[in-house]
Design a protein around this motif. Structure first.
Motif, short mmCIF file in Angstrom:
data_model
loop_
_atom_site.label_atom_id
_atom_site.label_comp_id
_atom_site.label_asym_id
_atom_site.label_seq_id
_atom_site.Cartn_x
_atom_site.Cartn_y
_atom_site.Cartn_z
N CYS A 21 2.46 27.58 86.63
CA CYS A 21 3.80 28.04 87.05
C CYS A 21 3.72 28.77 88.38
O CYS A 21 4.60 28.62 89.23
N PHE A 31 10.31 26.63 88.43
CA PHE A 31 9.68 27.32 87.31
C PHE A 31 9.82 26.44 86.06
O PHE A 31 10.90 26.34 85.48
N VAL A 36 3.20 23.36 79.45
CA VAL A 36 2.50 22.07 79.53
C VAL A 36 1.14 22.35 80.15
O VAL A 36 1.06 22.59 81.35
N PRO A 37 0.05 22.37 79.35
CA PRO A 37 -1.24 22.71 79.94
C PRO A 37 -1.56 21.84 81.15
O PRO A 37 -1.43 20.62 81.12
N THR A 38 -1.91 22.52 82.21
CA THR A 38 -2.28 22.00 83.52
C THR A 38 -1.97 20.56 83.92
O THR A 38 -2.65 19.63 83.55
N THR A 61 -6.60 24.93 87.54
CA THR A 61 -7.66 24.64 86.57
C THR A 61 -7.11 24.84 85.17
O THR A 61 -6.09 25.51 84.98
N ASP A 121 7.65 40.14 84.93
CA ASP A 121 9.04 40.26 84.45
C ASP A 121 9.12 40.66 82.99
O ASP A 121 10.15 41.16 82.52
N LEU A 122 8.02 40.44 82.24
CA LEU A 122 8.08 40.71 80.79
C LEU A 122 7.86 42.18 80.45
O LEU A 122 8.13 42.60 79.33
N ALA A 153 6.20 34.34 88.29
CA ALA A 153 6.68 33.04 88.76
C ALA A 153 8.14 32.86 88.35
O ALA A 153 8.92 32.22 89.04
N1 LIG Z 1 8.16 35.24 81.39
C1 LIG Z 1 7.32 34.50 82.13
N2 LIG Z 1 6.73 33.41 81.59
C2 LIG Z 1 5.88 32.70 82.37
C3 LIG Z 1 5.59 33.07 83.72
N3 LIG Z 1 4.71 32.18 84.21
C4 LIG Z 1 4.48 31.29 83.23
N4 LIG Z 1 5.17 31.59 82.12
C5 LIG Z 1 5.18 30.85 80.86
O1 LIG Z 1 3.85 30.89 80.34
C6 LIG Z 1 3.51 29.65 79.75
C7 LIG Z 1 2.22 29.12 80.34
O2 LIG Z 1 2.38 28.82 81.70
P1 LIG Z 1 1.38 27.83 82.48
O3 LIG Z 1 1.67 27.99 83.93
O4 LIG Z 1 1.43 26.46 81.93
O5 LIG Z 1 -0.04 28.49 82.09
P2 LIG Z 1 -1.51 28.05 82.54
O6 LIG Z 1 -2.26 29.31 82.81
O7 LIG Z 1 -1.46 27.07 83.67
O8 LIG Z 1 -2.10 27.37 81.23
P3 LIG Z 1 -3.37 26.35 81.07
O9 LIG Z 1 -3.02 25.08 81.79
O10 LIG Z 1 -3.50 26.17 79.60
O11 LIG Z 1 -4.60 26.99 81.64
C8 LIG Z 1 4.74 28.73 79.94
O12 LIG Z 1 5.52 28.75 78.76
C9 LIG Z 1 5.51 29.37 81.07
O13 LIG Z 1 6.90 29.13 81.00
C10 LIG Z 1 6.25 34.24 84.26
O14 LIG Z 1 6.08 34.64 85.42
N5 LIG Z 1 7.09 34.91 83.40
#
Ligand SMILES: Nc1nc2c(ncn2[C@@H]2O[C@H](COP(=O)(O)OP(=O)(O)OP(=O)(O)O)[C@@H](O)[C@H]2O)c(=O)[nH]1
Length: 183
Positions: A21, A31, A36-38, A61, A121-122, A153
């Motif tokens: 993200c 956003f 969805v993993p990577t 990664t 944001d959380l 993000a």
């Molecule tokens: N509230 C919030 N949720 C987020 C943010 N960034 C990502 N998410 C949520 O976190 C989850 C994982 O996000 P990804 O970007 O797919 O995570 P990742 O680290 O790439 O995961 P892997 O590919 O498994 O390594 C998703 O449901 C996103 O919507 C953020 O800034 N704020």
């Protein structure tokens, strides 16, 4: 004259910390809501930092342990690691020391590191459930990272700043290595 190689920047950290993200927000201004993993492709782009234009190549990664062998294939020649934990997942903060620093230092001693606390944001004020900014800063000095940023993000907080810090850290590291070459 051939153009210089882009700076290679690799984003690492536990699964679900928001690495994809963060990159999508920076590159595509999007956003993705669903987890969805990577699926982010490597991407080369231009950025202006301190009045100079730089080419950067960004690498996503997979954070899950099962992908370790695949993930580490992309570590060679990395100039900067964006090292992520999510402020709402304490285990991802602990894993910076347990997993990520040993893994990236095993492959690269010299790469710069920008430590990022994602999903800012959380945060609910005064709740001990969330990793605090002070804890992030402490971790930054403990692991000797070049800088620390909290970002989101989702609300596009401090996203481009991460990459500005990465380019600055790379340039600083290049200067240090050039100087030490001379002695
Ligand atoms: N509230 C919030 N949720 C987020 C943010 N960034 C990502 N998410 C949520 O976190 C989850 C994982 O996000 P990804 O970007 O797919 O995570 P990742 O680290 O790439 O995961 P892997 O590919 O498994 O390594 C998703 O449901 C996103 O919507 C953020 O800034 N704020």
């Amino acid at each position: 004259m051939s153009s210089p190689e882009p700076y290679k920047i690799v984003v690492v950290g536990d699964g679900n910390t928001g690495k994809t993200c963060l990159l999508m927000s920076y590159i595509k201004n999007e956003f993705p809501i669903d987890y969805v993993p990577t699926i982010f492709d490597n991407f080369t782009t231009q950025t202006v930092v301190d009045n100079n234009e730089h080419k950067i190549s960004l690498w996503d990664t997979a954070g899950q342990e099962v992908y370790e062998n695949l993930r580490t294939l992309c570590y060679p020649n990395t100039k900067c690691f964006i090292l992520c934990y999510a402020i709402n997942i304490r285990q991802s903060y602990a894993n910076i020391i347990n997993i990520w620093i040993p893994e990236i230092r095993h492959y690269s001693n010299n790469a710069a590191i920008v430590l990022v606390g994602t999903k800012s944001d959380l945060r609910v004020k005064n709740s001990s459930k969330f990793v605090t900014t002070a804890e992030g800063k402490r971790l930054c000095s403990k692991v000797n990272a070049d800088s620390f940023i909290e970002s989101s993000a989702k609300i596009k907080h401090n996203i481009s700043e991460i990459f500005v810090e990465a380019v600055r850290a790379i340039k600083k590291q290049d200067r240090t290595l050039h100087c030490s070459d001379k002695y």
